[in-house]
Write an enzyme that holds these catalytic residues in place. Structure first.
Site, mmCIF file in Angstrom:
data_model
loop_
_atom_site.group_PDB
_atom_site.id
_atom_site.type_symbol
_atom_site.label_atom_id
_atom_site.label_comp_id
_atom_site.label_asym_id
_atom_site.label_seq_id
_atom_site.Cartn_x
_atom_site.Cartn_y
_atom_site.Cartn_z
ATOM 1 N N THR A 174 0.825 -1.210 0.000
ATOM 2 C CA THR A 174 0.000 0.000 0.000
ATOM 3 C C THR A 174 0.860 1.261 0.000
ATOM 4 O OG1 THR A 174 -1.800 -1.076 1.152
ATOM 5 C CG2 THR A 174 -1.548 1.265 1.579
ATOM 6 N N ARG A 202 -13.794 -8.124 -0.592
ATOM 7 C CA ARG A 202 -13.066 -7.709 0.618
ATOM 8 C C ARG A 202 -12.605 -6.243 0.524
ATOM 9 N NH1 ARG A 202 -7.628 -5.766 2.022
ATOM 10 N NH2 ARG A 202 -7.151 -6.538 4.095
ATOM 11 N N ASP A 205 -8.313 -1.844 5.254
ATOM 12 C CA ASP A 205 -8.295 -0.717 6.185
ATOM 13 C C ASP A 205 -8.075 0.626 5.506
ATOM 14 O OD1 ASP A 205 -5.695 -1.790 5.588
ATOM 15 O OD2 ASP A 205 -4.874 -0.358 7.008
ATOM 16 N N GLY A 225 -0.307 -2.666 6.115
ATOM 17 C CA GLY A 225 -0.154 -3.918 6.846
ATOM 18 C C GLY A 225 -1.403 -4.761 6.674
ATOM 19 N N GLY A 227 -4.718 -5.482 6.897
ATOM 20 C CA GLY A 227 -5.782 -4.511 7.100
ATOM 21 C C GLY A 227 -6.818 -4.880 8.134
HETATM 22 N N1 ASP Z 1 -3.385 -2.528 4.366
HETATM 23 C C1 ASP Z 1 -3.641 -3.084 3.068
HETATM 24 C C2 ASP Z 1 -4.917 -3.888 3.141
HETATM 25 O O1 ASP Z 1 -5.089 -4.661 4.059
HETATM 26 C C3 ASP Z 1 -2.538 -3.936 2.555
HETATM 27 C C4 ASP Z 1 -1.189 -3.256 2.449
HETATM 28 O O2 ASP Z 1 -0.813 -2.506 3.342
HETATM 29 O O3 ASP Z 1 -0.497 -3.498 1.454
HETATM 30 O O4 ASP Z 1 -5.720 -3.778 2.243
#
Ligand code: ASP
Length: 316
Positions: A174, A202, A205, A225, A227
């Site tokens: 992300t 889905r 976060d 992280g 999410g």
């Molecule tokens: N936080 C993101 C999610 O769960 C994933 C990422 O940080 O790459 O969608």
């Protein structure tokens, strides 16, 4: 409040799922360049008297256009082989926010999230409705094939194998930015393809205000992280309320949530957090996190690994 003396700051991240053993020198070089470019573009807005919102939008758009991060062009694939993108932006001074979830044709999701905030009566739009709104607003749409990169396709195949073997979830790419402008206003923005192999519509976060993205008058945070754990802990809101109401430093607040509450539940990841005084924190509990900072001198600083202590003196 008089903010006359505030010195603008911009932080960016490109995800906390960096794995040392997977990183080759050419990719590392390209990623560092892309992070520095995002910092330069965001800083140019701040230096020209632009708002924190302008700066985070410019930085995140740059990272969405690069193929190295799990956002925009380089987004990961769902279990069914699609790309479903989420993004959010928040103006900490006015507590305004805009978010979009599960879009498949929007070239720069952060641009649409900002349009939701500024040109609709809503905070979050999802799926087909969000894309209709994009069309109405003249936000650029692309063929879904634009988001197909071979590297992400191979990652989907690997994730399916790993899932069958019960392996860990550890690739987070992300992108996000937080900024403080010369008028003392904070803003946060986050954009993502979500998690490789995600299913059933889905939503992570990143677009959930208070989970992966939040800003108020005292603090701005963008997370990266696993999410589901950021949603369960309302991570970004928790960090910013600790700063605003409990008078913790951004470093203390971020450590408690990102390196305390989230790992205690079994999650992992990182965040960038910025305070109204310019103090900042960039905690993570993975191998590495793509991250960077630019201050009033306009010089971009970029780091990936934990031992790169480039900005220790300014951390709060
Ligand atoms: N936080 C993101 C999610 O769960 C994933 C990422 O940080 O790459 O969608």
């Amino acid at each position: 409040m008089n903010h006359a003396a505030v010195s603008p700051v911009l932080l960016v991240h490109g995800g906390a799922g960096v794995i040392r053993r997977d990183m080759d020198a050419a990719t590392e070089h390209a990623v560092r360049d892309a992070l520095a470019e995002a910092l330069r573009r965001g800083h140019a807005r701040l230096a020209a008297g632009g708002s924190a919102l302008d700066a985070v939008a410019a930085a995140v758009t740059t990272l969405e256009d690069a193929p190295y991060f799990n956002a925009g062009h380089g987004a990961v694939f769902t279990h069914d082989g699609h790309n479903e993108l989420d993004a959010a932006i928040m103006d900490g001074a006015a507590l305004r926010a805009g978010a979009i979830a599960g879009v498949q044709r929007v070239r720069n999701p952060i641009v649409l999230a900002r349009a939701v905030m500024e040109h609709s009566q809503h905070v979050m739009l999802a799926g087909a409705g969000a894309e209709s709104f994009a069309e109405a607003q003249g936000v650029a749409l692309v063929d879904p094939g634009y988001f197909r990169t071979e590297r992400r396709w191979r990652e989907l195949e690997a994730a399916k194998t790993q899932a069958r073997q019960g392996g860990p979830v550890d690739h987070f790419g992300t992108v996000g930015a937080v900024a403080l402008d010369a008028q003392g206003r904070l803003a946060a923005a986050t954009s993502t393809g979500g998690m490789t192999d995600k299913r059933w519509g889905r939503i992570g976060d990143a677009p959930v205000i208070g989970a992966g993205t939040y800003a108020n008058a005292a603090c701005a945070m963008s997370g990266t992280g696993w999410g589901e754990f950021y949603i369960r802990t309302a991570a970004a809101h928790a960090v910013c309320m600790r700063v605003a109401a409990m008078h913790e430093t951004v470093g203390e607040a971020a450590a408690r949530v990102i390196n305390g509450e989230i790992p205690a539940l079994g999650g992992s990841g990182g965040a960038i957090v910025l305070g109204a005084d310019g103090a900042f924190a960039m905690p993570f509990n993975t191998d590495g996190m793509y991250r960077g900072r630019v201050g009033s001198d306009g010089v971009p600083h970029v780091a990936i690994w934990p031992d790169e202590n480039t900005w220790a003196a300014a951390q709060g």
